[in-house]
Scaffold this motif. Structure first.
Motif, PDB file in Angstrom:
ATOM      1  N   ASP A  26       0.859  -1.184   0.000  1.00 48.66           N
ATOM      2  CA  ASP A  26       0.000   0.000   0.000  1.00 48.66           C
ATOM      3  C   ASP A  26       0.898   1.237   0.000  1.00 48.66           C
ATOM      4  O   ASP A  26       1.258   1.774   1.048  1.00 48.66           O
ATOM      5  N   VAL A  27       1.263   1.695  -1.188  1.00 48.35           N
ATOM      6  CA  VAL A  27       2.209   2.807  -1.357  1.00 48.35           C
ATOM      7  C   VAL A  27       1.485   3.962  -2.022  1.00 48.35           C
ATOM      8  O   VAL A  27       0.817   3.789  -3.042  1.00 48.35           O
ATOM      9  N   ASP A  28       1.617   5.158  -1.434  1.00 49.54           N
ATOM     10  CA  ASP A  28       1.004   6.342  -2.034  1.00 49.54           C
ATOM     11  C   ASP A  28       2.096   7.313  -2.486  1.00 49.54           C
ATOM     12  O   ASP A  28       3.285   7.118  -2.251  1.00 49.54           O
ATOM     13  N   LEU A  29       1.660   8.384  -3.132  1.00 44.39           N
ATOM     14  CA  LEU A  29       2.594   9.348  -3.706  1.00 44.39           C
ATOM     15  C   LEU A  29       3.345  10.127  -2.628  1.00 44.39           C
ATOM     16  O   LEU A  29       4.479  10.552  -2.827  1.00 44.39           O
ATOM     17  N   VAL A  30       2.722  10.312  -1.465  1.00 39.08           N
ATOM     18  CA  VAL A  30       3.399  11.018  -0.377  1.00 39.08           C
ATOM     19  C   VAL A  30       4.609  10.222   0.113  1.00 39.08           C
ATOM     20  O   VAL A  30       5.685  10.781   0.368  1.00 39.08           O
ATOM     21  N   GLN A  31       4.446   8.890   0.236  1.00 38.23           N
ATOM     22  CA  GLN A  31       5.584   8.050   0.637  1.00 38.23           C
ATOM     23  C   GLN A  31       6.696   8.098  -0.419  1.00 38.23           C
ATOM     24  O   GLN A  31       7.885   8.170  -0.089  1.00 38.23           O
ATOM     25  N   THR A  32       6.307   8.053  -1.684  1.00 36.00           N
ATOM     26  CA  THR A  32       7.294   8.115  -2.754  1.00 36.00           C
ATOM     27  C   THR A  32       8.068   9.419  -2.700  1.00 36.00           C
ATOM     28  O   THR A  32       9.298   9.451  -2.871  1.00 36.00           O
ATOM     29  N   ALA A  33       7.350  10.533  -2.463  1.00 39.01           N
ATOM     30  CA  ALA A  33       8.026  11.822  -2.344  1.00 39.01           C
ATOM     31  C   ALA A  33       8.958  11.858  -1.138  1.00 39.01           C
ATOM     32  O   ALA A  33      10.052  12.438  -1.191  1.00 39.01           O
ATOM     33  N   ALA A  34       8.544  11.226  -0.046  1.00 40.58           N
ATOM     34  CA  ALA A  34       9.401  11.171   1.143  1.00 40.58           C
ATOM     35  C   ALA A  34      10.671  10.377   0.871  1.00 40.58           C
ATOM     36  O   ALA A  34      11.760  10.737   1.341  1.00 40.58           O
ATOM     37  N   PHE A  35      10.551   9.295   0.111  1.00 36.12           N
ATOM     38  CA  PHE A  35      11.730   8.491  -0.226  1.00 36.12           C
ATOM     39  C   PHE A  35      12.694   9.287  -1.103  1.00 36.12           C
ATOM     40  O   PHE A  35      13.922   9.235  -0.904  1.00 36.12           O
ATOM     41  N   LEU A  36      12.160  10.047  -2.047  1.00 36.86           N
ATOM     42  CA  LEU A  36      13.014  10.891  -2.896  1.00 36.86           C
ATOM     43  C   LEU A  36      13.746  11.927  -2.053  1.00 36.86           C
ATOM     44  O   LEU A  36      14.948  12.162  -2.227  1.00 36.86           O
ATOM     45  N   LYS A  37      13.033  12.545  -1.119  1.00 38.22           N
ATOM     46  CA  LYS A  37      13.656  13.527  -0.237  1.00 38.22           C
ATOM     47  C   LYS A  37      14.750  12.888   0.609  1.00 38.22           C
ATOM     48  O   LYS A  37      15.829  13.469   0.815  1.00 38.22           O
ATOM     49  N   THR A  38      14.496  11.662   1.077  1.00 33.30           N
ATOM     50  CA  THR A  38      15.483  10.955   1.894  1.00 33.30           C
ATOM     51  C   THR A  38      16.755  10.686   1.101  1.00 33.30           C
ATOM     52  O   THR A  38      17.869  10.844   1.608  1.00 33.30           O
TER      53      THR A  38
END
Length: 375
Positions: A26-38
């Protein structure tokens, strides 16, 4: 860590998020953006750090950890069997809707749980979507990008009009107006009035390539043209593949979806070949005097793949430049790392182009709107 292109990194992270969703997480765009920021904080040198950071963000249940690890090994493989990432982004694995992913190269090194994992504040999903190439968007992401363009309110480029209007201040007295008013006061001008030059929107002409190589980009450009039209700008829109078609009336629909459906019904050569020079010759011969006035901004959208004679393209570009205020060439490939205008069409056209700008993302079209207002 070697410097990594931000757009390429964002595209890789978006693809990884899609792979996890297809794997059942269950992956959303907010998590993806957080991973990019990390990744911008911890870098790409240490594979274990990247794995653990992604696991912290994407894995919410214990049973999802093996699924995440398998997906990580499949996607973030070492290029060429190298012992470390060496600061380079790994290749994007082919997703199931674009072909078989092929064999993976699992990481044989053991993972070590860190004492503390770096967790970045979740970046805005909207900001991430703004920077993703239109050709890399999923159907759902395309709808979100279309909504962002529909909400765009470009400011118009203004120019001086030929007429003056009477104001309380201005550059010279409104003599005739004051004399007419003085007739009722015994010939004495009791109220001073001044003439001020009017401003009017600068005409815009958008000429868009709809050949096969431009299909994903041209549809977004037509939505951008629809947003421009809603501002009241005097805009003319043409599309071309093997021939030129005027679609200004079709874009008059209030809904962008309805407008594009009318365009699809009107245009016969969508996704075909490209004859830029011959299309511009028709524009110059048939439409310039009627639509491309001397003060117009011409936006020409194409990747420069030309099947016709480049000499014809150069000649017609020179003629078009003389007929308008400014020619802006929009190329969706211009923002890619290492891009060079190497196609025959671009080489022939660029000497007669005033501005050469990208148009592959929502952010690039927002910047284009700002550029138009500033001209």
């Amino acid at each position: 860590m070697r410097e990594v292109d931000g757009g390429v990194m964002a595209a890789n992270v978006m693809e990884f998020g899609r792979l996890l969703r297809r794997a059942g997480l269950d992956v959303d765009l907010v998590q993806t953006a957080a991973f990019l920021k990390t990744l911008t904080l911890i870098g790409m040198d240490d594979r274990r750090d990247v794995r653990v950071a992604g696991r912290t963000i994407f894995v919410r249940r214990r049973e999802d950890r093996p699924v995440y690890d398998a997906a990580f090994d499949l996607f973030w493989r070492r290029p060429g069997g190298s012992s470390r990432l060496a600061g380079q982004l790994p290749r994007i694995r082919q997703s199931t809707d674009r072909g078989s992913p092929g064999g993976a190269q699992p990481d044989s090194s053991a993972d070590h749980e860190p004492v503390a994992t770096v967790r970045a504040e979740a970046a805005s999903s909207r900001e991430l979507l703004r920077t993703i190439d239109f050709a890399a968007l999923t159907s759902e992401e395309s709808r979100d990008a279309e909504a962002m363009l529909a909400a765009l309110r470009p400011r118009l480029s203004m120019r001086r009009g030929r007429r003056n209007r009477v104001e309380h201040s201005g550059h010279r007295p409104a003599t005739r107006f004051m004399l007419r008013g003085a007739l009722g006061t015994g010939g004495e001008a009791l109220r001073w009035r001044w003439l001020r030059r009017t401003l009017r929107p600068r005409p815009i002409v958008l000429v868009c390539d709809i050949s096969g190589s431009m299909e994903r980009y041209s549809r977004f450009m037509l939505r951008f043209a629809h947003a421009l039209r809603r501002t009241g700008a005097p805009i003319e829109v043409f599309v071309f593949g093997t021939r030129l078609t005027r679609i200004t009336r079709q874009l008059a629909a209030r809904s962008a979806d309805a407008a594009l459906q009318r365009v699809a019904d009107r245009v016969a050569d969508w996704n075909g070949g490209t004859r830029i020079g011959e299309s511009l010759r028709e524009l110059n011969q048939r439409w310039v005097r009627r639509t491309v006035r001397s003060g117009a901004l011409v936006l020409l959208v194409s990747d420069g793949w030309e099947r016709g004679d480049p000499a014809v393209l150069a000649r017609e570009m020179a003629r078009l430049q003389r007929s308008c205020h400014r020619v802006i060439w929009l190329d969706p490939l211009a923002s890619r790392a290492g891009f060079e205008p190497a196609t025959v069409g671009l080489k022939a056209a660029l000497p007669f182009v005033d501005d050469f700008v990208p148009c592959a993302t929502v952010a690039s079209l927002e910047q284009l709107a700002e550029r138009l207002a500033a001209l």
